[in-house]
Motif scaffolding. Structure first.
Motif, PDB file in Angstrom:
ATOM      1  N   ILE A 161       0.846  -1.196   0.000  1.00  0.00           N
ATOM      2  CA  ILE A 161       0.000   0.000   0.000  1.00  0.00           C
ATOM      3  C   ILE A 161       0.878   1.241   0.000  1.00  0.00           C
ATOM      4  CG2 ILE A 161      -1.666   1.336   1.354  1.00  0.00           C
ATOM      5  CD1 ILE A 161      -2.771  -1.387   2.333  1.00  0.00           C
ATOM      6  N   ALA A 162       1.913   1.214   0.810  1.00  0.00           N
ATOM      7  CA  ALA A 162       2.822   2.359   0.892  1.00  0.00           C
ATOM      8  C   ALA A 162       3.576   2.560  -0.413  1.00  0.00           C
ATOM      9  CB  ALA A 162       3.803   2.165   2.043  1.00  0.00           C
ATOM     10  N   ALA A 163       3.942   1.484  -1.059  1.00  0.00           N
ATOM     11  CA  ALA A 163       4.721   1.593  -2.290  1.00  0.00           C
ATOM     12  C   ALA A 163       3.873   1.990  -3.489  1.00  0.00           C
ATOM     13  CB  ALA A 163       5.417   0.267  -2.585  1.00  0.00           C
ATOM     14  N   GLY A 164       2.560   1.907  -3.371  1.00  0.00           N
ATOM     15  CA  GLY A 164       1.684   2.192  -4.489  1.00  0.00           C
ATOM     16  C   GLY A 164       1.718   3.626  -4.986  1.00  0.00           C
ATOM     17  N   SER A 165       1.917   4.578  -4.089  1.00  0.00           N
ATOM     18  CA  SER A 165       1.999   5.983  -4.491  1.00  0.00           C
ATOM     19  C   SER A 165       2.772   6.764  -3.443  1.00  0.00           C
ATOM     20  CB  SER A 165       0.605   6.583  -4.663  1.00  0.00           C
ATOM     21  OG  SER A 165      -0.004   6.786  -3.402  1.00  0.00           O
ATOM     22  N   ARG A 166       3.258   7.929  -3.843  1.00  0.00           N
ATOM     23  CA  ARG A 166       4.018   8.752  -2.896  1.00  0.00           C
ATOM     24  C   ARG A 166       3.148   9.223  -1.749  1.00  0.00           C
ATOM     25  NH1 ARG A 166       7.549  11.616  -7.279  1.00  0.00           N
ATOM     26  NH2 ARG A 166       9.208  10.088  -7.295  1.00  0.00           N
ATOM     27  N   LYS A 167       1.908   9.534  -2.054  1.00  0.00           N
ATOM     28  CA  LYS A 167       0.986   9.986  -1.013  1.00  0.00           C
ATOM     29  C   LYS A 167       0.784   8.886   0.028  1.00  0.00           C
ATOM     30  CE  LYS A 167      -3.722  11.648  -0.519  1.00  0.00           C
ATOM     31  NZ  LYS A 167      -4.983  11.884  -1.217  1.00  0.00           N
ATOM     32  N   ASN A 168       0.549   7.657  -0.436  1.00  0.00           N
ATOM     33  CA  ASN A 168       0.401   6.532   0.482  1.00  0.00           C
ATOM     34  C   ASN A 168       1.691   6.274   1.248  1.00  0.00           C
ATOM     35  OD1 ASN A 168      -2.238   6.095  -0.236  1.00  0.00           O
ATOM     36  ND2 ASN A 168      -1.772   4.468  -1.674  1.00  0.00           N
ATOM     37  N   LEU A 169       2.819   6.416   0.570  1.00  0.00           N
ATOM     38  CA  LEU A 169       4.113   6.195   1.214  1.00  0.00           C
ATOM     39  C   LEU A 169       4.309   7.151   2.377  1.00  0.00           C
ATOM     40  CD1 LEU A 169       6.968   4.933   1.342  1.00  0.00           C
ATOM     41  CD2 LEU A 169       7.671   6.707  -0.258  1.00  0.00           C
ATOM     42  N   ILE A 170       4.069   8.422   2.150  1.00  0.00           N
ATOM     43  CA  ILE A 170       4.259   9.430   3.198  1.00  0.00           C
ATOM     44  C   ILE A 170       3.298   9.186   4.356  1.00  0.00           C
ATOM     45  CG2 ILE A 170       4.025  11.885   3.721  1.00  0.00           C
ATOM     46  CD1 ILE A 170       5.029  12.382   0.820  1.00  0.00           C
ATOM     47  N   GLY A 171       2.034   8.957   4.055  1.00  0.00           N
ATOM     48  CA  GLY A 171       1.042   8.744   5.106  1.00  0.00           C
ATOM     49  C   GLY A 171       1.304   7.487   5.917  1.00  0.00           C
ATOM     50  N   THR A 172       1.499   6.375   5.245  1.00  0.00           N
ATOM     51  CA  THR A 172       1.704   5.103   5.938  1.00  0.00           C
ATOM     52  C   THR A 172       3.016   5.095   6.715  1.00  0.00           C
ATOM     53  OG1 THR A 172       0.458   3.990   4.201  1.00  0.00           O
ATOM     54  CG2 THR A 172       1.777   2.600   5.641  1.00  0.00           C
ATOM     55  N   ALA A 173       4.077   5.536   6.077  1.00  0.00           N
ATOM     56  CA  ALA A 173       5.385   5.545   6.750  1.00  0.00           C
ATOM     57  C   ALA A 173       5.381   6.480   7.944  1.00  0.00           C
ATOM     58  CB  ALA A 173       6.478   5.932   5.763  1.00  0.00           C
ATOM     59  N   GLY A 174       4.729   7.616   7.816  1.00  0.00           N
ATOM     60  CA  GLY A 174       4.651   8.550   8.939  1.00  0.00           C
ATOM     61  C   GLY A 174       3.907   7.962  10.125  1.00  0.00           C
ATOM     62  N   VAL A 175       2.767   7.347   9.848  1.00  0.00           N
ATOM     63  CA  VAL A 175       1.965   6.770  10.937  1.00  0.00           C
ATOM     64  C   VAL A 175       2.674   5.574  11.557  1.00  0.00           C
ATOM     65  CG1 VAL A 175      -0.228   5.643  11.493  1.00  0.00           C
ATOM     66  CG2 VAL A 175      -0.204   7.654  10.033  1.00  0.00           C
ATOM     67  N   ILE A 176       3.301   4.743  10.754  1.00  0.00           N
ATOM     68  CA  ILE A 176       4.032   3.603  11.320  1.00  0.00           C
ATOM     69  C   ILE A 176       5.195   4.090  12.173  1.00  0.00           C
ATOM     70  CG2 ILE A 176       5.616   1.719  10.686  1.00  0.00           C
ATOM     71  CD1 ILE A 176       3.540   0.745   8.773  1.00  0.00           C
ATOM     72  N   THR A 177       5.855   5.157  11.749  1.00  0.00           N
ATOM     73  CA  THR A 177       6.950   5.715  12.551  1.00  0.00           C
ATOM     74  C   THR A 177       6.428   6.236  13.886  1.00  0.00           C
ATOM     75  OG1 THR A 177       8.166   6.273  10.547  1.00  0.00           O
ATOM     76  CG2 THR A 177       8.835   7.392  12.564  1.00  0.00           C
ATOM     77  N   VAL A 178       5.259   6.867  13.877  1.00  0.00           N
ATOM     78  CA  VAL A 178       4.649   7.319  15.137  1.00  0.00           C
ATOM     79  C   VAL A 178       4.347   6.119  16.034  1.00  0.00           C
ATOM     80  CG1 VAL A 178       2.542   8.339  16.129  1.00  0.00           C
ATOM     81  CG2 VAL A 178       3.706   9.471  14.229  1.00  0.00           C
ATOM     82  N   PHE A 179       3.745   5.083  15.454  1.00  0.00           N
ATOM     83  CA  PHE A 179       3.413   3.891  16.248  1.00  0.00           C
ATOM     84  C   PHE A 179       4.662   3.207  16.801  1.00  0.00           C
ATOM     85  CE2 PHE A 179      -0.883   3.860  14.324  1.00  0.00           C
ATOM     86  CZ  PHE A 179      -1.618   3.632  15.474  1.00  0.00           C
TER      87      PHE A 179
ATOM     88  N   PHE B  83      11.334   1.248   7.863  1.00  0.00           N
ATOM     89  CA  PHE B  83      10.123   1.023   7.057  1.00  0.00           C
ATOM     90  C   PHE B  83      10.075   1.996   5.888  1.00  0.00           C
ATOM     91  CE2 PHE B  83       5.773   1.568   5.772  1.00  0.00           C
ATOM     92  CZ  PHE B  83       5.316   0.268   5.705  1.00  0.00           C
ATOM     93  N   ILE B  84      10.425   3.249   6.140  1.00  0.00           N
ATOM     94  CA  ILE B  84      10.430   4.257   5.067  1.00  0.00           C
ATOM     95  C   ILE B  84      11.403   3.849   3.970  1.00  0.00           C
ATOM     96  CG2 ILE B  84      11.050   6.642   4.508  1.00  0.00           C
ATOM     97  CD1 ILE B  84      10.000   7.368   7.360  1.00  0.00           C
ATOM     98  N   ILE B  85      12.599   3.401   4.362  1.00  0.00           N
ATOM     99  CA  ILE B  85      13.604   2.980   3.379  1.00  0.00           C
ATOM    100  C   ILE B  85      13.104   1.774   2.591  1.00  0.00           C
ATOM    101  CG2 ILE B  85      15.914   2.003   3.108  1.00  0.00           C
ATOM    102  CD1 ILE B  85      16.738   3.777   5.530  1.00  0.00           C
ATOM    103  N   ALA B  86      12.506   0.811   3.288  1.00  0.00           N
ATOM    104  CA  ALA B  86      11.980  -0.372   2.605  1.00  0.00           C
ATOM    105  C   ALA B  86      10.884   0.012   1.619  1.00  0.00           C
ATOM    106  CB  ALA B  86      11.439  -1.367   3.633  1.00  0.00           C
ATOM    107  N   ALA B  87      10.009   0.926   2.016  1.00  0.00           N
ATOM    108  CA  ALA B  87       8.940   1.361   1.112  1.00  0.00           C
ATOM    109  C   ALA B  87       9.509   2.132  -0.073  1.00  0.00           C
ATOM    110  CB  ALA B  87       7.935   2.217   1.880  1.00  0.00           C
ATOM    111  N   LEU B  88      10.554   2.917   0.151  1.00  0.00           N
ATOM    112  CA  LEU B  88      11.187   3.635  -0.963  1.00  0.00           C
ATOM    113  C   LEU B  88      11.815   2.669  -1.961  1.00  0.00           C
ATOM    114  CD1 LEU B  88      12.864   6.663   0.852  1.00  0.00           C
ATOM    115  CD2 LEU B  88      10.970   6.740  -0.790  1.00  0.00           C
TER     116      LEU B  88
END
Length: 190
Positions: free
Chosen positions: A28-46, A146-151
């Motif tokens: 889901i994160a890799a599907g688009s930049r918008k999803n990447l930023i949102g998902t990676a940000g929330v996972i980093t918070v969690f 996670f951000i690096i993996a999604a990138l």
């Protein structure tokens, strides 16, 4: 060193374990930049806030009930999930509908729970890490991992799902082969 291990663990956890459940957050994160930023940000918070809570749990948990660690971690992540949804609803109401899907997808992702157990394991091996700062920095590292993996996945996502890839190999199978090769390359850097 641990960032590479976390990256490999996150890739394996998100692609193998969560795909078996029918949801792959990293896809889901890799599907688009918008999803990447949102998902990676929330996972980093969690992972960051969850790591701070895991420190308190590990500090207070008696060795005789250490088997209940999963239950306590799940309760903490569940409370964080509800608190984050309530905070977004209260303070960012106009973005609530858009942000809540990232919170839903990220909250009980195996990357978050796996991070808490990885941090606990690292702290039990290295006593100098058993402090609040060590736990929080490890949680932040996992979020960055996670951000690096999604990138890395984002770089190949469109090409591995294009019509140039045979239909039977397109999508998940091609992504697994790609990740296997990338994981071996990253692992060789150790």
């Amino acid at each position: 060193m641990f960032l590479i291990n976390d990256l490999i663990a996150l890739l394996a956890a998100n692609l193998i374990l969560s795909q078996a459940l029918g949801t792959s957050t990293i896809f889901i994160a890799a599907g688009s930049r918008k999803n990447l930023i949102g998902t990676a940000g929330v996972i980093t918070v969690f992972t960051t806030i969850g790591a701070a809570a895991a420190y308190l749990i590990d500090l207070l948990l008696q060795p005789s009930v250490a088997d209940l660690r999963l239950l306590f971690y799940t309760i903490v992540i569940g409370a964080l999930y509800v608190a984050l949804l309530a905070a977004v609803y209260r303070f960012a109401n106009r973005w609530f509908e858009e942000l809540r899907r990232y919170i839903h997808v990220s909250a009980f992702n195996c990357a978050v729970m796996g991070t808490l157990f990885t941090i606990n394991s690292r702290a039990s091996m290295d006593g100098t890490m058993f402090n609040l700062g060590g736990y929080v920095s490890a949680g932040l590292e996992a979020g960055i991992g996670f951000i690096i993996a999604a990138l890395i996945l984002t770089a190949a996502y469109r090409k591995l799902n294009s019509s140039k890839v045979p239909a039977s190999f397109r999508g998940f199978p091609a992504m697994l082969v790609y990740l296997g090769i990338i994981s071996m390359a990253v692992y060789s850097l150790k």
